[in-house]
Design a protein around this motif. Structure first.
Motif, PDB file in Angstrom:
ATOM      1  N   LYS A 113       0.838  -1.191   0.000  1.00 47.16           N
ATOM      2  CA  LYS A 113       0.000   0.000   0.000  1.00 47.16           C
ATOM      3  C   LYS A 113       0.877   1.247   0.000  1.00 47.16           C
ATOM      4  O   LYS A 113       1.996   1.238   0.494  1.00 47.16           O
ATOM      5  N   ASP A 114       0.293   2.309  -0.559  1.00 48.14           N
ATOM      6  CA  ASP A 114       1.009   3.580  -0.532  1.00 48.14           C
ATOM      7  C   ASP A 114       1.079   4.114   0.888  1.00 48.14           C
ATOM      8  O   ASP A 114       0.170   3.910   1.697  1.00 48.14           O
ATOM      9  N   LYS A 115       2.120   4.815   1.181  1.00 46.77           N
ATOM     10  CA  LYS A 115       2.320   5.350   2.524  1.00 46.77           C
ATOM     11  C   LYS A 115       1.299   6.439   2.813  1.00 46.77           C
ATOM     12  O   LYS A 115       1.054   7.311   1.983  1.00 46.77           O
ATOM     13  N   ASP A 116       0.669   6.359   4.002  1.00 50.58           N
ATOM     14  CA  ASP A 116      -0.331   7.340   4.409  1.00 50.58           C
ATOM     15  C   ASP A 116       0.382   8.580   4.928  1.00 50.58           C
ATOM     16  O   ASP A 116       1.114   8.531   5.921  1.00 50.58           O
ATOM     17  N   LEU A 117       0.154   9.698   4.253  1.00 51.63           N
ATOM     18  CA  LEU A 117       0.820  10.938   4.640  1.00 51.63           C
ATOM     19  C   LEU A 117       0.139  11.625   5.810  1.00 51.63           C
ATOM     20  O   LEU A 117       0.695  12.559   6.391  1.00 51.63           O
ATOM     21  N   THR A 118      -1.081  11.210   6.167  1.00 56.11           N
ATOM     22  CA  THR A 118      -1.830  11.850   7.276  1.00 56.11           C
ATOM     23  C   THR A 118      -2.014  10.889   8.446  1.00 56.11           C
ATOM     24  O   THR A 118      -3.021  10.944   9.163  1.00 56.11           O
ATOM     25  N   ALA A 119      -1.061   9.997   8.637  1.00 53.26           N
ATOM     26  CA  ALA A 119      -1.215   9.009   9.715  1.00 53.26           C
ATOM     27  C   ALA A 119      -1.143   9.660  11.096  1.00 53.26           C
ATOM     28  O   ALA A 119      -1.817   9.225  12.035  1.00 53.26           O
ATOM     29  N   ASP A 120      -0.367  10.694  11.232  1.00 51.61           N
ATOM     30  CA  ASP A 120      -0.199  11.342  12.535  1.00 51.61           C
ATOM     31  C   ASP A 120      -1.112  12.539  12.712  1.00 51.61           C
ATOM     32  O   ASP A 120      -0.899  13.362  13.607  1.00 51.61           O
ATOM     33  N   ARG A 121      -2.136  12.672  11.871  1.00 46.43           N
ATOM     34  CA  ARG A 121      -3.064  13.800  11.960  1.00 46.43           C
ATOM     35  C   ARG A 121      -4.443  13.302  12.359  1.00 46.43           C
ATOM     36  O   ARG A 121      -4.876  12.221  11.954  1.00 46.43           O
ATOM     37  N   THR A 122      -5.144  14.143  13.141  1.00 48.23           N
ATOM     38  CA  THR A 122      -6.522  13.810  13.514  1.00 48.23           C
ATOM     39  C   THR A 122      -7.475  14.386  12.490  1.00 48.23           C
ATOM     40  O   THR A 122      -7.118  15.268  11.697  1.00 48.23           O
ATOM     41  N   GLU A 139     -10.038  16.229  13.141  1.00 50.74           N
ATOM     42  CA  GLU A 139     -10.354  17.615  13.464  1.00 50.74           C
ATOM     43  C   GLU A 139      -9.304  18.573  12.889  1.00 50.74           C
ATOM     44  O   GLU A 139      -9.631  19.635  12.337  1.00 50.74           O
ATOM     45  N   SER A 140      -8.049  18.187  13.014  1.00 51.42           N
ATOM     46  CA  SER A 140      -6.996  19.064  12.495  1.00 51.42           C
ATOM     47  C   SER A 140      -7.053  19.154  10.963  1.00 51.42           C
ATOM     48  O   SER A 140      -6.864  20.227  10.381  1.00 51.42           O
ATOM     49  N   TYR A 161      -9.759  18.790   9.171  1.00 46.89           N
ATOM     50  CA  TYR A 161     -10.954  19.555   8.842  1.00 46.89           C
ATOM     51  C   TYR A 161     -10.693  21.049   9.014  1.00 46.89           C
ATOM     52  O   TYR A 161     -11.074  21.873   8.172  1.00 46.89           O
ATOM     53  N   GLU A 162     -10.019  21.370  10.122  1.00 47.32           N
ATOM     54  CA  GLU A 162      -9.710  22.773  10.383  1.00 47.32           C
ATOM     55  C   GLU A 162      -8.813  23.359   9.288  1.00 47.32           C
ATOM     56  O   GLU A 162      -9.002  24.491   8.837  1.00 47.32           O
ATOM     57  N   GLU A 163      -7.868  22.576   8.851  1.00 47.49           N
ATOM     58  CA  GLU A 163      -6.963  23.058   7.796  1.00 47.49           C
ATOM     59  C   GLU A 163      -7.703  23.262   6.477  1.00 47.49           C
ATOM     60  O   GLU A 163      -7.461  24.233   5.755  1.00 47.49           O
ATOM     61  N   MET A 164      -8.659  22.383   6.175  1.00 48.65           N
ATOM     62  CA  MET A 164      -9.422  22.525   4.935  1.00 48.65           C
ATOM     63  C   MET A 164     -10.312  23.758   4.970  1.00 48.65           C
ATOM     64  O   MET A 164     -10.502  24.428   3.953  1.00 48.65           O
ATOM     65  N   VAL A 165     -10.831  24.082   6.166  1.00 53.43           N
ATOM     66  CA  VAL A 165     -11.643  25.295   6.286  1.00 53.43           C
ATOM     67  C   VAL A 165     -10.775  26.529   6.123  1.00 53.43           C
ATOM     68  O   VAL A 165     -11.147  27.508   5.462  1.00 53.43           O
ATOM     69  N   GLN A 166      -9.607  26.484   6.742  1.00 56.53           N
ATOM     70  CA  GLN A 166      -8.708  27.632   6.639  1.00 56.53           C
ATOM     71  C   GLN A 166      -8.254  27.872   5.197  1.00 56.53           C
ATOM     72  O   GLN A 166      -8.108  29.020   4.770  1.00 56.53           O
ATOM     73  N   GLN A 167      -8.076  26.804   4.467  1.00 57.94           N
ATOM     74  CA  GLN A 167      -7.642  26.939   3.075  1.00 57.94           C
ATOM     75  C   GLN A 167      -8.791  27.258   2.129  1.00 57.94           C
ATOM     76  O   GLN A 167      -8.557  27.490   0.941  1.00 57.94           O
ATOM     77  N   GLY A 168     -10.026  27.267   2.623  1.00 55.77           N
ATOM     78  CA  GLY A 168     -11.168  27.605   1.785  1.00 55.77           C
ATOM     79  C   GLY A 168     -11.716  26.446   0.996  1.00 55.77           C
ATOM     80  O   GLY A 168     -12.524  26.647   0.081  1.00 55.77           O
ATOM     81  N   VAL A 169     -11.299  25.226   1.322  1.00 54.54           N
ATOM     82  CA  VAL A 169     -11.832  24.061   0.613  1.00 54.54           C
ATOM     83  C   VAL A 169     -13.267  23.785   1.062  1.00 54.54           C
ATOM     84  O   VAL A 169     -14.143  23.473   0.251  1.00 54.54           O
ATOM     85  N   LEU A 170     -13.502  23.903   2.367  1.00 55.03           N
ATOM     86  CA  LEU A 170     -14.842  23.720   2.909  1.00 55.03           C
ATOM     87  C   LEU A 170     -15.441  25.093   3.192  1.00 55.03           C
ATOM     88  O   LEU A 170     -14.841  25.906   3.898  1.00 55.03           O
ATOM     89  N   VAL A 171     -16.622  25.358   2.618  1.00 56.78           N
ATOM     90  CA  VAL A 171     -17.301  26.647   2.761  1.00 56.78           C
ATOM     91  C   VAL A 171     -18.719  26.390   3.260  1.00 56.78           C
ATOM     92  O   VAL A 171     -19.383  25.441   2.817  1.00 56.78           O
ATOM     93  N   LYS A 172     -19.186  27.234   4.184  1.00 57.28           N
ATOM     94  CA  LYS A 172     -20.544  27.098   4.717  1.00 57.28           C
ATOM     95  C   LYS A 172     -21.548  27.611   3.701  1.00 57.28           C
ATOM     96  O   LYS A 172     -21.450  28.734   3.221  1.00 57.28           O
ATOM     97  N   CYS A 173     -22.543  26.776   3.382  1.00 56.90           N
ATOM     98  CA  CYS A 173     -23.557  27.151   2.401  1.00 56.90           C
ATOM     99  C   CYS A 173     -24.739  27.810   3.108  1.00 56.90           C
ATOM    100  O   CYS A 173     -25.077  27.454   4.244  1.00 56.90           O
ATOM    101  N   PRO A 174     -25.436  28.747   2.484  1.00 57.45           N
ATOM    102  CA  PRO A 174     -26.627  29.370   3.108  1.00 57.45           C
ATOM    103  C   PRO A 174     -27.777  28.374   3.211  1.00 57.45           C
ATOM    104  O   PRO A 174     -27.962  27.530   2.332  1.00 57.45           O
ATOM    105  N   GLN A 175     -28.553  28.472   4.319  1.00 54.87           N
ATOM    106  CA  GLN A 175     -29.684  27.564   4.537  1.00 54.87           C
ATOM    107  C   GLN A 175     -30.883  28.021   3.715  1.00 54.87           C
ATOM    108  O   GLN A 175     -31.255  29.181   3.741  1.00 54.87           O
ATOM    109  N   VAL A 176     -31.496  27.096   3.011  1.00 51.94           N
ATOM    110  CA  VAL A 176     -32.643  27.379   2.149  1.00 51.94           C
ATOM    111  C   VAL A 176     -33.730  26.371   2.481  1.00 51.94           C
ATOM    112  O   VAL A 176     -33.451  25.170   2.640  1.00 51.94           O
ATOM    113  N   SER A 177     -35.014  26.849   2.618  1.00 51.28           N
ATOM    114  CA  SER A 177     -36.127  25.945   2.923  1.00 51.28           C
ATOM    115  C   SER A 177     -36.342  24.995   1.760  1.00 51.28           C
ATOM    116  O   SER A 177     -36.213  25.358   0.590  1.00 51.28           O
TER     117      SER A 177
END
Length: 544
Positions: free
Chosen positions: A495-504, A506-507, A509-525
């Motif tokens: 198997k290929d080596k896992d580059l995020t083995a020592d990461r949680t 939460e960390s 997810y937080e990094e993806m938000v900081q980089q703008g990969v994850l964006v909060k969408c507006p709530q629509v009925s």
């Protein structure tokens, strides 16, 4: 007026070049015939032919030499130098043929000169001026070195051994007396001649009597005649200048009368202009080449890589494997896209036919082979008499005609019909420089591309071999599994080596938000209609 003189001189020397090339064209047709000529047996006919060639080459040489000396265009001068050197070499070859034929270095062309309406001065061979002008620095350096060597050596032994011729006192006095008596005799003779002329003038004056014409009237008549003569001369010269300026006069008159006051100066000015234009030309070679490399270099490189990759794919589709890349000594990738000449194409066809014949001959018996060999020998014996050379004189193969022909073709294709109306100063032509330098840049870029594509081809071959090896192993394993009733599963690949083995999480997810990969969408009925639909509904109820 100076600009008009320069313009006329440029057109004059270009006309000399044109006339010389037309004569060269006629001579090339004569000297390079489509079919080989038969040997000539009459020695007189051979000499007439060689003498005519010699005279024509001398005339060509004189025109080309004067053109090369005064033309200031740097690119024209290079072609002129090539054809001039070739003409001089061919002239020496014809002279050598005449010497070998007549066994003499002195020849008489009186009958040929009379037929061509030429004088002996027309076939005098001048020393090319560029022998001195273009080697001026070298000759000066040689003189300086020679002077230094002689200064170090001092007076030679022979000079020191020389002694002045001794003369006695009586001999010296006698020599001085002889010269002094001769001087006095010359003075006495001159004095007596003046006295005799004076007496004759007095006798003539006594016979004619006193002059009856008033001196003022005589002076007026002399002034009238002289002023009329001078004015007619000036008017004639101005008329000729005007006719030359509008292109309807005689250029020879213009140069002989108008240019008499500055004789030699235009030639010197043109040589200075030659040096200036040459410096600008050398600078343009560097700047234009660098500009082509910067502007067109990336496109040329990309095009070459695409062509070579396409060649890889075509060879792999045709043969099932990638081809071998040509060596750099053989020309590299330039061999792949080189257009073959008809001669090379015929050679390839002959080689293929020979290979086919050899394969067919392998299955035949040895007896038939021996019979064929005998037939071949007989055919050679039969054809040998026709291959014998006929006795007679033949012109030796020239080493200079190819250079003359190449320069002539270059003139015909580039300069004969080229429009130079805008190039009054006869500077270099940038379009021609671009054409030449583009080829140089392509060859330099091709070397770099060849290095890159060799590495790419090696990587492709390694990848292909790796894929073939994996397929072979899989086939063997599947055969073994089918033969056994209960077999174990094969080992899984690494198997290929896992580059995020020592990461949680939460960390991450937080990094993806900081980089703008994850964006909060507006709530629509889920059932709410679009805003424009709701606005339309409200307006409709209000109207109701």
């Amino acid at each position: 007026k100076n600009q008009n003189i320069l313009l006329l001189s440029y057109s004059t020397y270009n006309q000399f070049w044109k006339e010389a090339n037309s004569t060269i064209n006629d001579l090339l047709v004569q000297e390079i015939p489509a079919e080989p000529l038969k040997p000539e047996k009459d020695r007189l006919t051979v000499f007439q032919k060689l003498a005519t060639l010699y005279i024509k080459y001398v005339q060509i040489f004189r025109k080309l030499e004067s053109s090369y000396d005064q033309v200031v265009h740097p690119q024209k001068r290079r072609i002129l130098r090539q054809v001039l050197d070739g003409t001089m070499g061919r002239l020496l070859e014809v002279k050598d043929e005449m010497v070998n034929l007549e066994f003499s270095e002195f020849h008489y062309f009186d009958d040929i000169l009379s037929d061509l309406k030429l004088t002996p001065n027309d076939i005098e061979i001048p020393i090319p001026k560029y022998f001195l002008h273009e080697r001026k620095k070298v000759l000066q350096e040689r003189e300086q070195v020679l002077g230094k060597i002689l200064a170090k050596m001092g007076p030679t032994v022979k000079d020191s051994d020389r002694e002045a011729k001794k003369m006695s006192l009586e001999e010296a006095i006698r020599l001085v007396q002889i010269h002094e008596r001769a001087r006095q005799g010359r003075l006495r003779a001159k004095f007596m001649r003046e006295i005799r002329l004076e007496e004759e003038r007095e006798k003539l004056a006594a016979q004619r009597g006193a002059p009856t014409l008033d001196p003022d009237v005589a002076a007026t008549r002399i002034q009238k005649i002289w002023k009329g003569f001078i004015q007619r001369k000036v008017t004639r010269r101005e008329r000729e200048e005007e006719m030359v300026f509008i292109g309807m006069g005689n250029f020879q008159y213009f140069f002989t009368y108008v240019g008499r006051g500055v004789q030699g100066q235009p030639q010197v000015d043109r040589r200075i202009t030659q040096e200036e234009n040459e410096v600008e030309y050398q600078q343009a070679l560097v700047t234009i080449k660098e500009k082509i490399r910067q502007v067109e270099g990336p496109d040329i490189k990309e095009t070459m890589q695409d062509q070579i990759r396409q060649w890889f794919i075509e060879c792999r589709d045709a043969t099932g494997k990638f081809p071998d890349y040509p060596d750099e000594e053989d020309g590299g990738s330039s061999l792949l896209f080189k257009e073959k000449t008809p001669e090379e194409a015929t050679e390839l066809k002959e080689k293929e036919e020979e290979k086919g014949k050899k394969k067919g001959k392998k299955g035949k018996k040895s007896g038939k082979k021996s019979g064929k060999k005998k037939k071949g020998k007989n055919s050679k014996l039969i054809s040998s008499p026709s291959q014998e050379e006929e006795p007679g004189w033949k012109m030796q193969e020239s080493k200079f005609l190819p250079a003359v022909s190449e320069a002539h073709n270059n003139y015909e294709s580039v300069w004969r019909n080229r429009d130079e109306a805008a190039n009054f100063q006869q500077k270099h032509d940038g379009v021609l420089i671009k054409e030449d330098k583009r080829v140089e840049v392509e060859s330099e870029i091709r070397i770099q591309v060849d290095e890159l594509m060799r590495e790419e081809l090696n990587n492709l071959k390694m990848a292909l071999d790796r894929d073939k090896g994996k397929k072979g192993k899989k086939g063997k394993k599947s055969g073994k599994k089918k033969g056994k009733k209960s077999g174990k599963k094969g080992k899984k690949g690494k198997k290929d080596k896992d580059l995020t083995a020592d990461r949680t999480i939460e960390s991450l997810y937080e990094e993806m938000v900081q980089q703008g990969v994850l964006v909060k969408c507006p709530q629509v009925s889920k059932y709410a209609p679009p805003t424009h639909a709701r606005a339309h509904r409200h307006t409709q109820t209000d109207t109701d």
